[in-house]
Design a protein around this motif. Structure first.
Motif, PDB file in Angstrom:
ATOM      1  N   ASN A 172     -17.116  24.298   4.967  1.00  0.00           N
ATOM      2  CA  ASN A 172     -17.330  25.744   4.940  1.00  0.00           C
ATOM      3  C   ASN A 172     -16.177  26.537   5.546  1.00  0.00           C
ATOM      4  N   THR A 173     -15.075  25.868   5.826  1.00  0.00           N
ATOM      5  CA  THR A 173     -13.874  26.574   6.279  1.00  0.00           C
ATOM      6  C   THR A 173     -13.008  26.922   5.070  1.00  0.00           C
ATOM      7  N   VAL A 174     -12.095  27.838   5.267  1.00  0.00           N
ATOM      8  CA  VAL A 174     -11.146  28.193   4.209  1.00  0.00           C
ATOM      9  C   VAL A 174      -9.926  27.284   4.339  1.00  0.00           C
ATOM     10  N   ALA A 175      -9.607  26.577   3.275  1.00  0.00           N
ATOM     11  CA  ALA A 175      -8.519  25.593   3.323  1.00  0.00           C
ATOM     12  C   ALA A 175      -7.156  26.279   3.363  1.00  0.00           C
ATOM     13  N   PRO A 176      -6.197  25.699   4.085  1.00  0.00           N
ATOM     14  CA  PRO A 176      -4.832  26.252   4.075  1.00  0.00           C
ATOM     15  C   PRO A 176      -4.143  25.969   2.746  1.00  0.00           C
ATOM     16  N   ILE A 177      -3.087  26.708   2.471  1.00  0.00           N
ATOM     17  CA  ILE A 177      -2.287  26.480   1.265  1.00  0.00           C
ATOM     18  C   ILE A 177      -1.149  25.528   1.602  1.00  0.00           C
ATOM     19  N   MET A 425      -6.098  18.433   5.881  1.00  0.00           N
ATOM     20  CA  MET A 425      -6.141  17.994   4.484  1.00  0.00           C
ATOM     21  C   MET A 425      -7.535  18.140   3.889  1.00  0.00           C
ATOM     22  N   ASP A 426      -7.596  18.063   2.558  1.00  0.00           N
ATOM     23  CA  ASP A 426      -8.865  17.980   1.846  1.00  0.00           C
ATOM     24  C   ASP A 426      -9.447  16.583   2.003  1.00  0.00           C
ATOM     25  N   GLY A 427     -10.721  16.444   1.640  1.00  0.00           N
ATOM     26  CA  GLY A 427     -11.333  15.127   1.591  1.00  0.00           C
ATOM     27  C   GLY A 427     -10.772  14.336   0.425  1.00  0.00           C
ATOM     28  N   PHE A 428     -10.409  13.079   0.677  1.00  0.00           N
ATOM     29  CA  PHE A 428      -9.765  12.267  -0.360  1.00  0.00           C
ATOM     30  C   PHE A 428      -9.984  10.794  -0.041  1.00  0.00           C
ATOM     31  N   TYR A 429      -9.895   9.952  -1.055  1.00  0.00           N
ATOM     32  CA  TYR A 429     -10.028   8.513  -0.862  1.00  0.00           C
ATOM     33  C   TYR A 429      -8.933   7.791  -1.634  1.00  0.00           C
ATOM     34  N   TYR A 430      -8.348   6.769  -0.990  1.00  0.00           N
ATOM     35  CA  TYR A 430      -7.348   5.917  -1.645  1.00  0.00           C
ATOM     36  C   TYR A 430      -7.668   4.453  -1.378  1.00  0.00           C
ATOM     37  N   CYS A 431      -7.471   3.641  -2.399  1.00  0.00           N
ATOM     38  CA  CYS A 431      -7.565   2.189  -2.237  1.00  0.00           C
ATOM     39  C   CYS A 431      -6.479   1.545  -3.090  1.00  0.00           C
ATOM     40  N   ARG A 432      -5.666   0.688  -2.459  1.00  0.00           N
ATOM     41  CA  ARG A 432      -4.530   0.076  -3.157  1.00  0.00           C
ATOM     42  C   ARG A 432      -4.822  -1.399  -3.428  1.00  0.00           C
ATOM     43  N   LEU A 433      -4.746  -1.769  -4.701  1.00  0.00           N
ATOM     44  CA  LEU A 433      -5.045  -3.129  -5.139  1.00  0.00           C
ATOM     45  C   LEU A 433      -3.811  -3.777  -5.742  1.00  0.00           C
ATOM     46  N   ILE A 434      -3.681  -5.071  -5.506  1.00  0.00           N
ATOM     47  CA  ILE A 434      -2.591  -5.868  -6.085  1.00  0.00           C
ATOM     48  C   ILE A 434      -3.187  -6.887  -7.037  1.00  0.00           C
ATOM     49  N   LYS A 435      -2.566  -7.030  -8.197  1.00  0.00           N
ATOM     50  CA  LYS A 435      -3.024  -8.017  -9.171  1.00  0.00           C
ATOM     51  C   LYS A 435      -2.245  -9.309  -8.994  1.00  0.00           C
ATOM     52  N   SER A 436      -2.960 -10.397  -8.840  1.00  0.00           N
ATOM     53  CA  SER A 436      -2.302 -11.682  -8.585  1.00  0.00           C
ATOM     54  C   SER A 436      -2.831 -12.736  -9.542  1.00  0.00           C
ATOM     55  N   HIS A 437      -2.316 -13.973  -9.402  1.00  0.00           N
ATOM     56  CA  HIS A 437      -2.794 -15.101 -10.199  1.00  0.00           C
ATOM     57  C   HIS A 437      -3.820 -15.906  -9.426  1.00  0.00           C
ATOM     58  N   ASN A 438      -4.100 -15.523  -8.183  1.00  0.00           N
ATOM     59  CA  ASN A 438      -5.015 -16.285  -7.367  1.00  0.00           C
ATOM     60  C   ASN A 438      -6.436 -16.234  -7.924  1.00  0.00           C
ATOM     61  N   THR A 439      -7.177 -17.259  -7.701  1.00  0.00           N
ATOM     62  CA  THR A 439      -8.563 -17.305  -8.181  1.00  0.00           C
ATOM     63  C   THR A 439      -9.544 -16.800  -7.164  1.00  0.00           C
ATOM     64  N   GLU A 440      -9.115 -16.605  -5.908  1.00  0.00           N
ATOM     65  CA  GLU A 440     -10.004 -16.105  -4.868  1.00  0.00           C
ATOM     66  C   GLU A 440      -9.500 -14.747  -4.383  1.00  0.00           C
ATOM     67  N   PRO A 441     -10.425 -13.809  -4.120  1.00  0.00           N
ATOM     68  CA  PRO A 441      -9.984 -12.535  -3.540  1.00  0.00           C
ATOM     69  C   PRO A 441      -9.299 -12.767  -2.211  1.00  0.00           C
ATOM     70  N   ARG A 442      -8.271 -11.991  -1.939  1.00  0.00           N
ATOM     71  CA  ARG A 442      -7.545 -12.156  -0.687  1.00  0.00           C
ATOM     72  C   ARG A 442      -7.137 -10.801  -0.152  1.00  0.00           C
ATOM     73  N   LEU A 443      -6.776 -10.777   1.105  1.00  0.00           N
ATOM     74  CA  LEU A 443      -6.299  -9.564   1.765  1.00  0.00           C
ATOM     75  C   LEU A 443      -4.802  -9.699   1.958  1.00  0.00           C
ATOM     76  N   GLN A 444      -4.040  -8.800   1.322  1.00  0.00           N
ATOM     77  CA  GLN A 444      -2.582  -8.854   1.446  1.00  0.00           C
ATOM     78  C   GLN A 444      -2.147  -7.899   2.549  1.00  0.00           C
ATOM     79  N   SER A 445      -1.385  -8.418   3.494  1.00  0.00           N
ATOM     80  CA  SER A 445      -0.910  -7.580   4.590  1.00  0.00           C
ATOM     81  C   SER A 445       0.271  -6.751   4.110  1.00  0.00           C
ATOM     82  N   GLU A 446       0.525  -5.650   4.856  1.00  0.00           N
ATOM     83  CA  GLU A 446       1.636  -4.760   4.512  1.00  0.00           C
ATOM     84  C   GLU A 446       2.961  -5.520   4.595  1.00  0.00           C
TER      85      GLU A 446
END
Length: 446
Positions: A172-177, A425-446
């Motif tokens: 309910n606040t006015v967003a900055p430009i 900032m406005d409300g926003f969501y980001y999720c970054r995914l990497i496509k691999s050849h692995n058969t199991e889901p994994r967590l890739q570090s930065e």
């Protein structure tokens, strides 16, 4: 009443018409506010926006007061006068408009709305509101205080049991430009100097190397360098897309659901040596805005109309190195900029959007190279569209791994959720995914 009232423009009649179009006909503020603003001088255009959007922010409380003051609802072609009454109540309770002007000019607007016979009713309602000092009698219902529909308030409480009050206050606040400086044309420091020369107060936004936040609300096309493409209007949260995607030279990049092109332009400014950038959107009218924005910024990009959920209808078969999917969403993260959103959505819309998002990301995944990056983004704050959506996608795809944007991310709780007001900032969501050849889901570090 589908056209603006009266040939001779009346500020309050036009503001009531905007609210009426949004609430009764499901029109967006973009569709109807600009229509009436063009009928007025620049200083009055700002007033129109402030008043009509203010009514939408305070709608539950205004409706509560109106029900106390009206013996029975108005119907048919008289219905628009209810919206005029709420505008009058808003002026008396929430604005700096003098009480005399608020009453007198609102009553007079019945003429422009072709309802002169209701002049006495409007006058009586507003006078009774003053006499009973109802502006001092605010509801204690937290949902009404938040100014939200029941379904959305319940979802926010469920998703953020500890933070929902902070979120609703920010909504309910006015967003900055925010401006994004086109680094190919001018440096941020040079642009801040240009703003100072025309007495526009601004600051360099922390954590955003290309961003400026204006302290002066002003006519954007009148700012230095607008025609030369020195900047674009883009909130700080949206400015994170390009650095999060990290495009590299000579890569093929897809900007999916690209309109109106803010992120498209930023991708090229961050990495002008891309081999190919495709800006795709389903909406031909909105794609026209992408073209206009790219021309003003002087960027070369391939623009194509197409359904993101059906790549076979537009894809040339060459895999992309990186994909930015700015997915269709509820836009609940930008309600502070567009208060009409809260009244244009319903719970069933969320269920359909979640299904559409899942369909699109499933369809795009095969177009991404092994080792490639997909950045999923929404301007929503609802978990169903964001964290839950990506958690389920990771669980379905053994070749998908999470490349975290924050230290707190896990495959069970993926992505960065920005809440409205966080770092301005406005409300926003980001999720970054990497496509691999692995058969199991994994967590890739930065």
């Amino acid at each position: 009443m589908n056209t603006p009232p009266a040939k001779t423009p009346d500020l309050r009649a036009d503001a009531a018409w905007v609210v009426f179009q949004i609430l009764e006909h499901g029109k967006s503020s973009r569709d109807c506010l600009n229509t009436v603003q063009l009928r007025h001088a620049p200083k009055d255009r700002a007033w129109l926006q402030e008043m009509s959007m203010g009514v939408l922010r305070q709608l539950p409380q205004l409706q509560l007061w109106m029900r106390q003051l009206l013996d029975k609802p108005l119907k048919g072609n008289k219905k628009i006068v209810e919206h005029l009454i709420m505008l009058g109540l808003y002026q008396l309770a929430f604005s700096r408009v003098s009480a005399h002007a608020a009453v007198a000019e609102t009553v007079n607007a019945t003429q422009a709305l072709k309802a002169p016979g209701l002049k006495g009713l409007v006058n009586a309602v507003l006078r009774n509101f003053q006499r009973q000092e109802l502006s001092q009698q605010r509801s204690e219902d937290p949902r009404i205080q938040a100014g939200l529909p029941k379904w959305l308030y319940k979802m926010l409480v469920a998703d953020y049991p500890e933070h929902h009050q902070t979120i609703t206050q920010a909504m309910n606040t006015v967003a900055p430009i925010w401006l994004r400086i086109n680094r190919l044309k001018v440096s941020r420091e040079e642009y801040l100097q240009a703003l100072a020369q025309v007495n526009v107060k601004a600051e360099a936004a922390p954590h955003h190397p290309d961003a400026v936040i204006l302290h002066t609300r002003t006519d954007i096309p009148g700012l230095p360098g607008f025609d030369e493409g020195w900047f674009a209007v883009q909130d700080g949260a949206a400015q994170l897309a390009a650095p999060y995607l990290q495009p590299a030279p000579h890569e093929r990049v897809l900007d999916c659901c690209a309109a109106p092109g803010g992120k498209t332009g930023h991708l090229l400014e961050r990495q002008p040596d891309l081999a190919h950038l495709l800006a795709l959107d389903f909406d031909a009218q909105r794609l026209a805005r992408v073209s206009e924005n790219m021309q003003r910024l002087q960027h070369q990009v391939t623009i194509q109309q197409g359904d993101a959920s059906m790549p076979e209808s537009w894809w040339d078969g060459q895999l992309f190195d990186r994909i930015l999917l700015d997915a269709p969403c509820s836009a609940t993260g930008v309600i502070r900029r567009h208060p009409d959103i809260r009244w244009l959505r319903n719970k069933a819309d969320i269920e359909q959007l979640v299904l559409l998002q899942a369909t699109i990301v499933e369809a795009l995944w095969p177009t991404l190279k092994p080792g490639g990056t997909l950045l999923y983004a929404t301007c929503s704050v609802l978990r169903a569209e964001n964290t839950d959506q990506m958690r389920k996608f990771l669980a379905r795809h053994a070749d998908a791994s999470l490349q975290p944007l924050t230290d707190a991310e896990t495959p069970e709780c993926p992505g960065r959720q920005i809440l409205p007001g966080e770092q301005q900032m406005d409300g926003f969501y980001y999720c970054r995914l990497i496509k691999s050849h692995n058969t199991e889901p994994r967590l890739q570090s930065e």
